[in-house]
Design a protein around this motif. Structure first.
Motif, PDB file in Angstrom:
ATOM      1  N   VAL A  94       0.841  -1.209   0.000  1.00 59.68           N
ATOM      2  CA  VAL A  94       0.000   0.000   0.000  1.00 59.68           C
ATOM      3  C   VAL A  94       0.869   1.249   0.000  1.00 59.68           C
ATOM      4  CG1 VAL A  94      -1.637   1.347   1.387  1.00 59.68           C
ATOM      5  CG2 VAL A  94      -2.023  -1.085   1.041  1.00 59.68           C
ATOM      6  N   ILE A  95       1.887   1.270   0.840  1.00 53.28           N
ATOM      7  CA  ILE A  95       2.770   2.438   0.915  1.00 53.28           C
ATOM      8  C   ILE A  95       3.550   2.612  -0.388  1.00 53.28           C
ATOM      9  CG2 ILE A  95       4.771   3.421   2.092  1.00 53.28           C
ATOM     10  CD1 ILE A  95       3.708   2.047   4.662  1.00 53.28           C
ATOM     11  N   ALA A  96       4.003   1.514  -0.979  1.00 54.92           N
ATOM     12  CA  ALA A  96       4.807   1.609  -2.204  1.00 54.92           C
ATOM     13  C   ALA A  96       3.960   1.971  -3.426  1.00 54.92           C
ATOM     14  CB  ALA A  96       5.539   0.293  -2.442  1.00 54.92           C
ATOM     15  N   LEU A  97       2.752   1.422  -3.520  1.00 52.99           N
ATOM     16  CA  LEU A  97       1.924   1.655  -4.700  1.00 52.99           C
ATOM     17  C   LEU A  97       1.147   2.971  -4.640  1.00 52.99           C
ATOM     18  CD1 LEU A  97       0.589  -1.962  -5.290  1.00 52.99           C
ATOM     19  CD2 LEU A  97       2.415  -0.763  -6.508  1.00 52.99           C
ATOM     20  N   LEU A  98       0.846   3.431  -3.444  1.00 51.24           N
ATOM     21  CA  LEU A  98       0.144   4.711  -3.253  1.00 51.24           C
ATOM     22  C   LEU A  98       0.998   5.571  -2.333  1.00 51.24           C
ATOM     23  CD1 LEU A  98      -3.376   3.221  -2.514  1.00 51.24           C
ATOM     24  CD2 LEU A  98      -2.614   4.191  -4.675  1.00 51.24           C
ATOM     25  N   PRO A  99       2.063   6.156  -2.833  1.00 49.27           N
ATOM     26  CA  PRO A  99       3.061   6.786  -1.965  1.00 49.27           C
ATOM     27  C   PRO A  99       2.510   7.807  -0.971  1.00 49.27           C
ATOM     28  CG  PRO A  99       3.853   6.740  -4.209  1.00 49.27           C
ATOM     29  CD  PRO A  99       2.446   6.264  -4.232  1.00 49.27           C
ATOM     30  N   VAL A 100       1.740   8.766  -1.417  1.00 51.56           N
ATOM     31  CA  VAL A 100       1.256   9.806  -0.506  1.00 51.56           C
ATOM     32  C   VAL A 100       0.074   9.295   0.296  1.00 51.56           C
ATOM     33  CG1 VAL A 100       0.280  12.121  -0.376  1.00 51.56           C
ATOM     34  CG2 VAL A 100       2.116  11.641  -1.992  1.00 51.56           C
ATOM     35  N   VAL A 101      -0.909   8.708  -0.388  1.00 51.06           N
ATOM     36  CA  VAL A 101      -2.111   8.213   0.285  1.00 51.06           C
ATOM     37  C   VAL A 101      -1.760   7.067   1.237  1.00 51.06           C
ATOM     38  CG1 VAL A 101      -4.383   7.165  -0.067  1.00 51.06           C
ATOM     39  CG2 VAL A 101      -3.579   8.948  -1.618  1.00 51.06           C
ATOM     40  N   GLY A 102      -0.900   6.151   0.785  1.00 49.79           N
ATOM     41  CA  GLY A 102      -0.499   5.026   1.633  1.00 49.79           C
ATOM     42  C   GLY A 102       0.235   5.477   2.877  1.00 49.79           C
ATOM     43  N   LEU A 103       1.077   6.499   2.731  1.00 47.73           N
ATOM     44  CA  LEU A 103       1.799   7.041   3.881  1.00 47.73           C
ATOM     45  C   LEU A 103       0.833   7.666   4.879  1.00 47.73           C
ATOM     46  CD1 LEU A 103       4.561   7.654   5.161  1.00 47.73           C
ATOM     47  CD2 LEU A 103       4.566   9.788   3.879  1.00 47.73           C
ATOM     48  N   ILE A 104      -0.132   8.412   4.388  1.00 44.64           N
ATOM     49  CA  ILE A 104      -1.131   9.029   5.277  1.00 44.64           C
ATOM     50  C   ILE A 104      -1.960   7.952   5.962  1.00 44.64           C
ATOM     51  CG2 ILE A 104      -3.195  10.470   5.327  1.00 44.64           C
ATOM     52  CD1 ILE A 104      -1.883  12.120   3.055  1.00 44.64           C
ATOM     53  N   MET A 105      -2.375   6.928   5.202  1.00 42.45           N
ATOM     54  CA  MET A 105      -3.154   5.841   5.806  1.00 42.45           C
ATOM     55  C   MET A 105      -2.366   5.150   6.907  1.00 42.45           C
ATOM     56  SD  MET A 105      -4.879   4.203   2.381  1.00 42.45           S
ATOM     57  CE  MET A 105      -5.147   2.641   3.172  1.00 42.45           C
ATOM     58  N   TRP A 106      -1.080   4.887   6.651  1.00 43.37           N
ATOM     59  CA  TRP A 106      -0.259   4.215   7.651  1.00 43.37           C
ATOM     60  C   TRP A 106      -0.070   5.098   8.886  1.00 43.37           C
ATOM     61  CZ3 TRP A 106       4.664   5.363   9.543  1.00 43.37           C
ATOM     62  CH2 TRP A 106       5.185   4.398  10.389  1.00 43.37           C
ATOM     63  N   LEU A 107       0.144   6.404   8.677  1.00 45.69           N
ATOM     64  CA  LEU A 107       0.307   7.306   9.813  1.00 45.69           C
ATOM     65  C   LEU A 107      -0.949   7.342  10.677  1.00 45.69           C
ATOM     66  CD1 LEU A 107       2.210  10.289   8.180  1.00 45.69           C
ATOM     67  CD2 LEU A 107       3.084   8.707   9.902  1.00 45.69           C
ATOM     68  N   VAL A 108      -2.109   7.329  10.045  1.00 44.35           N
ATOM     69  CA  VAL A 108      -3.364   7.328  10.804  1.00 44.35           C
ATOM     70  C   VAL A 108      -3.551   5.993  11.524  1.00 44.35           C
ATOM     71  CG1 VAL A 108      -5.880   7.369  10.571  1.00 44.35           C
ATOM     72  CG2 VAL A 108      -4.487   9.057   9.362  1.00 44.35           C
ATOM     73  N   ALA A 109      -3.271   4.893  10.845  1.00 43.79           N
ATOM     74  CA  ALA A 109      -3.496   3.567  11.423  1.00 43.79           C
ATOM     75  C   ALA A 109      -2.488   3.223  12.515  1.00 43.79           C
ATOM     76  CB  ALA A 109      -3.450   2.507  10.331  1.00 43.79           C
ATOM     77  N   ALA A 110      -1.254   3.679  12.387  1.00 42.79           N
ATOM     78  CA  ALA A 110      -0.207   3.292  13.335  1.00 42.79           C
ATOM     79  C   ALA A 110       0.222   4.432  14.241  1.00 42.79           C
ATOM     80  CB  ALA A 110       1.009   2.777  12.574  1.00 42.79           C
ATOM     81  N   GLY A 111      -0.420   5.569  14.131  1.00 43.63           N
ATOM     82  CA  GLY A 111      -0.023   6.726  14.918  1.00 43.63           C
ATOM     83  C   GLY A 111      -0.364   6.596  16.390  1.00 43.63           C
ATOM     84  N   HIS A 112       0.013   7.589  17.145  1.00 46.67           N
ATOM     85  CA  HIS A 112      -0.225   7.579  18.588  1.00 46.67           C
ATOM     86  C   HIS A 112      -1.704   7.644  18.935  1.00 46.67           C
ATOM     87  CE1 HIS A 112       3.974   7.801  19.585  1.00 46.67           C
ATOM     88  NE2 HIS A 112       4.132   8.796  18.720  1.00 46.67           N
TER      89      HIS A 112
END
Length: 63
Positions: A39-57
């Motif tokens: 997800v992060i590799a195929l959708l660089p900006v969107v995947g990064l935002i999704m991961w930050l929301v899902a794994a954030g504090h």
């Protein structure tokens, strides 16, 4: 103008690489690591935002 887009692309590339590195350092199952990495590799900006929301504090569920 071209230098700004190059700089922005490099920033996104570094941020994605760090996010994928953090995904592989986490204690989640290998299948989820692969999915998050894709997800992060195929959708660089969107995947990064999704991961930050899902794994954030402030995430309700830990990955």
């Amino acid at each position: 103008m071209e230098s700004w887009s190059t700089l922005l692309a490099l920033i996104v590339l570094v941020a994605d690489a760090l996010a994928i590195f953090q995904v592989w350092r986490s204690r989640i199952e290998v299948g989820r690591k692969i999915i998050w990495s894709l997800v992060i590799a195929l959708l660089p900006v969107v995947g990064l935002i999704m991961w930050l929301v899902a794994a954030g504090h402030f995430a309700k569920a830990r990955l």
